[in-house]
Design a protein around this motif. Structure first.
Motif, PDB file in Angstrom:
ATOM      1  N   VAL A 174     -36.075   9.606  22.489  1.00 26.67           N
ATOM      2  CA  VAL A 174     -36.506  10.573  23.518  1.00 26.67           C
ATOM      3  C   VAL A 174     -37.550   9.931  24.438  1.00 26.67           C
ATOM      4  CG1 VAL A 174     -37.682  12.768  23.905  1.00 26.67           C
ATOM      5  CG2 VAL A 174     -35.969  12.567  22.076  1.00 26.67           C
ATOM      6  N   LYS A 175     -38.485   9.207  23.843  1.00 24.94           N
ATOM      7  CA  LYS A 175     -39.538   8.543  24.629  1.00 24.94           C
ATOM      8  C   LYS A 175     -38.942   7.483  25.549  1.00 24.94           C
ATOM      9  CE  LYS A 175     -43.979   6.152  23.979  1.00 24.94           C
ATOM     10  NZ  LYS A 175     -43.684   4.889  24.649  1.00 24.94           N
ATOM     11  N   PHE A 176     -38.034   6.673  25.013  1.00 23.60           N
ATOM     12  CA  PHE A 176     -37.395   5.642  25.829  1.00 23.60           C
ATOM     13  C   PHE A 176     -36.628   6.266  26.991  1.00 23.60           C
ATOM     14  CE2 PHE A 176     -37.069   1.144  24.122  1.00 23.60           C
ATOM     15  CZ  PHE A 176     -38.261   1.215  23.416  1.00 23.60           C
ATOM     16  N   ALA A 177     -35.950   7.393  26.726  1.00 24.17           N
ATOM     17  CA  ALA A 177     -35.180   8.070  27.774  1.00 24.17           C
ATOM     18  C   ALA A 177     -36.104   8.518  28.908  1.00 24.17           C
ATOM     19  CB  ALA A 177     -34.430   9.261  27.191  1.00 24.17           C
ATOM     20  N   LYS A 178     -37.245   9.070  28.542  1.00 21.23           N
ATOM     21  CA  LYS A 178     -38.196   9.521  29.566  1.00 21.23           C
ATOM     22  C   LYS A 178     -38.707   8.356  30.408  1.00 21.23           C
ATOM     23  CE  LYS A 178     -39.909  13.643  27.166  1.00 21.23           C
ATOM     24  NZ  LYS A 178     -41.086  14.256  26.481  1.00 21.23           N
ATOM     25  N   GLU A 179     -38.787   7.189  29.786  1.00 19.28           N
ATOM     26  CA  GLU A 179     -39.286   6.008  30.491  1.00 19.28           C
ATOM     27  C   GLU A 179     -38.175   5.255  31.219  1.00 19.28           C
ATOM     28  OE1 GLU A 179     -41.108   3.862  27.327  1.00 19.28           O
ATOM     29  OE2 GLU A 179     -42.859   5.182  27.211  1.00 19.28           O
ATOM     30  N   GLY A 180     -36.934   5.766  31.124  1.00 16.23           N
ATOM     31  CA  GLY A 180     -35.806   5.131  31.813  1.00 16.23           C
ATOM     32  C   GLY A 180     -35.337   3.850  31.170  1.00 16.23           C
ATOM     33  N   ARG A 181     -35.637   3.679  29.882  1.00 17.96           N
ATOM     34  CA  ARG A 181     -35.297   2.435  29.187  1.00 17.96           C
ATOM     35  C   ARG A 181     -33.950   2.550  28.475  1.00 17.96           C
ATOM     36  NH1 ARG A 181     -40.912   1.246  26.108  1.00 17.96           N
ATOM     37  NH2 ARG A 181     -39.988  -0.818  25.716  1.00 17.96           N
TER      38      ARG A 181
END
Length: 876
Positions: free
Chosen positions: A642-649
């Motif tokens: 979820v965190k990576f998705a928010k960061e566009g990773r």
């Protein structure tokens, strides 16, 4: 004190990624654990007297003399030995300075780590440092000079020569990897299809015809003469009659040299009478029946170096000599000259020590001198007949003084002979005038010219002549390495490696890969066995046909020798689980993580580290990694995902039955997991994890989604392709599964799979591995007790210090802890256990054999399958 183990690390390792060449010594201090240095009377005074140069060791104090201060205040002997090992190498001409000493969890046992230049010398230094320390403790005499001399001998025996070494150093400065091939000076630069080889200064581009021409002095001379290049007049002879004829024609003084000689061996110069000529002929014929006799050209000995048909350096060579002072004898003058700090043993310094040998004595005899003669002030006495640096000669750089016409001529010579690296020997008063005007001549052309005279002249500017060699081998834009994907972790390494390799091969690359089963080039097994260490990686990287490397990289090889490569493009960490704990000072998951992250620390800064977001310890190292990071998970709602998705990773997830690449919130589905045969129709979740890791690594490298999907669909698991990885064999009335699972997490993965398997009875064949912790063996038994209806306990071939009864007792304890009424029996031999299980199988039985040795089991089951098919054919 005693050394329990000493080993050389040759690649990135747990102590240092940058410092690849380290000796790791496991040292038991025994009773000295109770005696730090401040409790040993006189220790400080004795060590300072024996090795006073240790004053330069700043240690943790950060100031000169810091190490001696630590000795005064009290430090343990492992730390002392580390510093001694470093200093005696430095005194022997191998400047080293990195060291670490760490106590293990076993009291009194330390890991002493220090770097080395030459492996054999480093090992010797470690062993001898312990002896030196013991001598100091016991207040015994120790011959430190003999130790240093021995280290120098070892160094000279095994080191690369100055020319070879300079090319390697230049390559390293450009981050070009290198591998020494054998024990001589044959070196490989780069990896796989992009490798280049050289030996001394002969490269893989050097023409063998050109070498033959250069080695034939008479043919060289004729070809140069025919091209209007000045050479000495003379002829080729085989006896005194021929010698006399040539002398009558060209007159004295003359030079005699063997036709096939090198390094000046067998040569006699400035010969002025018949007796000396006959002696010169006899001397030359020790090396070659045919001898060249030429007019002696007066002047100085010059060497011009041409690389890739461009002149890069020129030097004036001066034979070893001394200058008289009317006071000292020749022997005293030689000793004084050898005391010059620029002179050293072999190739350790700019200049080589002058050795009095037969050549020296013959030259002195001609002058009616002995070593006790006192030359006049200013008198130059030559001690060698040739100007080679290896015999004590000196060199003066004259590169900037060479006349343009002579530069053109030298470059023509290299093309006429055909050499890519060409040393041209010229006798002339100077090189500032064209040779034809000064009466000079080319004496010889060398196919493997030494570089030392140019790299470190005794006078003038040093020239980096290694740089144009590397420029020639790797011109701008030419790659020197191949793509490398390294896979590490506790479970799933081999399958992930095979999946990535299959994707790579399916996309047109010739792939080399290493696994715990063997080394493969394009799916052909070349070496069988556990090949997950650095030597196996090197095997692949040395293969000139390999275009892409996928390397399974296990814990053992990293601890034993470090990595077999300097850097990789992508590093994959499948997971970090409890396995092999309690071995090699790896006691917990934190220790194991330190080992596994060596692979990720070796990833290029612009490369990618692939981590398992579902694995706690894998994610703990995320913030310590310098490269780009991408993660995979079986759960789209994993907090890290979820965190990576928010960061566009970039991530790879298993969602709604699909294997999906996710960039931010944008999803790219590779395909349904059940459509990929390796997942067993989506039932084997741990195989889906392997697919996620392989898919993400392949995507990050640059392979297309469709190409990855098609490759995964065509990867058909089998005992041949994926031995010991969920191999299922079907019989008429029952099935047999053979898997490599041998630790708790592996057992849990099988348990998860078996939940989706319908069977009337589930029989398990299990064993305990002797070098695992009690808790691990017991836990495997507990998991087996949960997933099987009947258990057969067998014994591993290698009990590794335990008894069968001890291991079986731990397994049985675990089975009893499962909370189920499960029957079991013990059948020690694997084959007998399998036969018994298949013999008791009923309709619908599912047999599972778990082991870290699976080849015998597969062979037996396939034999039974073949027998069943044969019987069916007979009956039909």
């Amino acid at each position: 004190m005693k050394i329990e183990k000493i080993q050389a690390l040759r690649g990135p390792n747990i102590w240092s990624i940058r410092r690849k060449k380290l000796v790791q010594m496991r040292l038991d201090l025994e009773e000295m654990e109770n005696y730090p240095t401040n409790k040993i009377d006189g220790f400080r005074e004795r060590i300072q007297k024996l090795i006073p140069s240790l004053i330069t060791h700043r240690c943790s104090e950060g100031v000169e003399g810091g190490f001696f201060h630590r000795i005064e205040t009290g430090t343990w002997m492992g730390h002392v030995i580390e510093h001694i090992a470093l200093e005696i190498q430095t005194l022997a001409g191998m400047d080293v300075g990195f060291g670490r000493t760490r106590e293990t969890k076993s009291p009194g046992i330390y890991n002493v780590v220090f770097n080395y230049i030459e492996e054999n010398a480093g090992i010797y230094a470690g062993e001898e440092a312990v002896k030196i320390a013991q001598a100091l403790i016991d207040d015994q005499e120790y011959d430190i000079q003999a130790c240093i001399h021995k280290l120098k001998e070892i160094r000279e025996r095994v080191r690369l020569g100055p020319s070879t070494g300079s090319i390697v150093e230049e390559a390293v400065s450009r981050r070009i990897p290198w591998i020494r091939l054998g024990t001589n000076s044959l070196v490989q630069l780069g990896y796989g299809v992009n490798q280049q080889r050289f030996q001394a200064t002969i490269t893989g581009k050097t023409s063998s015809i050109a070498v033959d021409i250069a080695c034939n002095k008479e043919l060289t001379k004729k070809m140069l003469h025919d091209a209007a290049i000045p050479v000495p007049i003379g002829d080729l002879i085989i006896d005194e009659e021929g010698l006399n004829d040539v002398i009558r024609r060209i007159g004295y003084p003359i030079v005699l040299k063997p036709l096939d000689g090198n390094h000046g061996k067998g040569s006699s110069i400035n010969v002025n009478d018949w007796e000396a000529a006959k002696i010169g002929l006899e001397h030359a014929q020790k090396y070659s029946r045919k001898v060249i006799v030429e007019k002696y050209i007066t002047g100085y000995d010059f060497r011009v170096l041409v690389i890739n048909n461009k002149m890069v350096a020129a030097a004036r060579r001066v034979p070893a000599h001394v200058v008289g002072d009317s006071e000292m004898t020749l022997q005293q003058l030689i000793d004084k000259e050898n005391s010059d700090p620029r002179r050293g043993y072999g190739h350790e310094n700019v200049l080589t020590e002058i050795e009095v040998d037969k050549d020296t004595m013959e030259l002195l005899e001609k002058l009616h001198y002995t070593l006790e003669t006192v030359p006049q002030k200013g008198e130059i006495v030559y001690l060698k007949s040739t100007a080679n640096l290896s015999t004590g000669g000196t060199s003066i750089d004259v590169t900037d003084m060479v006349h343009p016409e002579n530069i053109t001529m030298a470059e023509r010579v290299s093309k006429i002979i055909g050499l890519d690296v060409c040393g041209i020997d010229i006798m002339a008063e100077n090189l500032t005038q064209p040779l034809k005007e000064s009466g000079a001549a080319i004496i010889e052309v060398n196919a493997a010219p030494g570089f030392r005279m140019h790299l470190a002249p005794s006078e003038g500017l040093p020239r980096n002549v290694a740089a144009p060699v590397v420029d020639m081998l790797y011109p701008p834009g030419k790659p020197y390495t191949i793509p490398i994907i390294a896979v590490t972790g506790t479970n799933g390494k081999t399958t992930t490696t095979r999946l990535i390799s299959h994707i790579v091969k399916s996309n047109g690359y010739r792939v080399g890969f290493t696994t715990s089963d063997g080394i493969y080039i394009q799916n052909t097994m070349l070496t069988k066995g556990d090949t997950t260490g650095p030597l196996s990686a090197e095997f692949v990287l040395k293969d000139p046909t390999v275009e892409f490397a996928v390397l399974e990289t296990a814990r053992g090889g990293i601890l034993r020798s470090g990595l077999g490569f300097s850097q990789c493009d992508i590093g994959v960490l499948t997971n970090i689980e409890e396995d092999h704990l309690g071995l090699n000072d790896i006691h917990n998951l934190k220790d194991l993580t330190k080992v596994k992250r060596v692979v990720l620390d070796s990833v290029k800064k612009n490369g990618w580290s692939v981590l398992n977001a579902d694995n706690e310890y894998s994610m703990k190292i995320m913030n310590d990694i310098d490269s780009n990071i991408a993660i995979f998970s079986m759960d789209e709602n994993n907090p890290h995902i979820v965190k990576f998705a928010k960061e566009g990773r970039i991530t790879c997830i298993y969602e709604e039955g699909f294997v999906t690449i996710k960039k931010g919130d944008w999803k790219i589905r590779i395909g349904k997991a059940k459509d990929f045969p390796i997942t067993m129709e989506g039932k084997a979740r741990f195989m889906i994890e392997n697919v996620l890791a392989a898919s993400l690594a392949s995507y990050l490298y640059g392979f297309g989604i469709e190409d990855i999907s098609n490759s995964l669909r065509t990867f058909i698991p089998s005992a041949q392709l994926t031995p010991g990885r969920l191999n299922i064999f079907k019989f008429k009335s029952f099935k047999v599964l053979i898997d490599f699972a041998h630790n708790p997490s592996g057992y849990e993965a099988i348990e998860d799979y078996l939940k989706n398997v319908e069977a009337t009875k589930k029989i398990g064949i299990i064993s305990g591995v002797g070098d695992r912790r009690d808790s691990d063996i017991r836990e495997c038994g507990k998991i087996a007790g949960r997933m099987f209806d009947y258990i057969i306990i067998r014994n591993e071939k290698h009990l590794r210090g335990r008894t069968e009864e001890e291991i079986n007792g731990l397994i049985i304890d675990g089975i009893n802890e499962a909370g189920r009424d499960v029957s079991y029996e013990i059948i020690p031999k694997e084959i007998e256990a399998l036969k018994h299980a298949m013999g008791m199988a009923e309709d619908g039985t599912f047999i599972t054999a778990l082991s870290d040795v699976i080849s015998n089991a597969i062979d037996l089951v396939q034999e039974y399958q073949a027998r069943e098919i044969l019987e069916d054919d007979k009956n039909s």
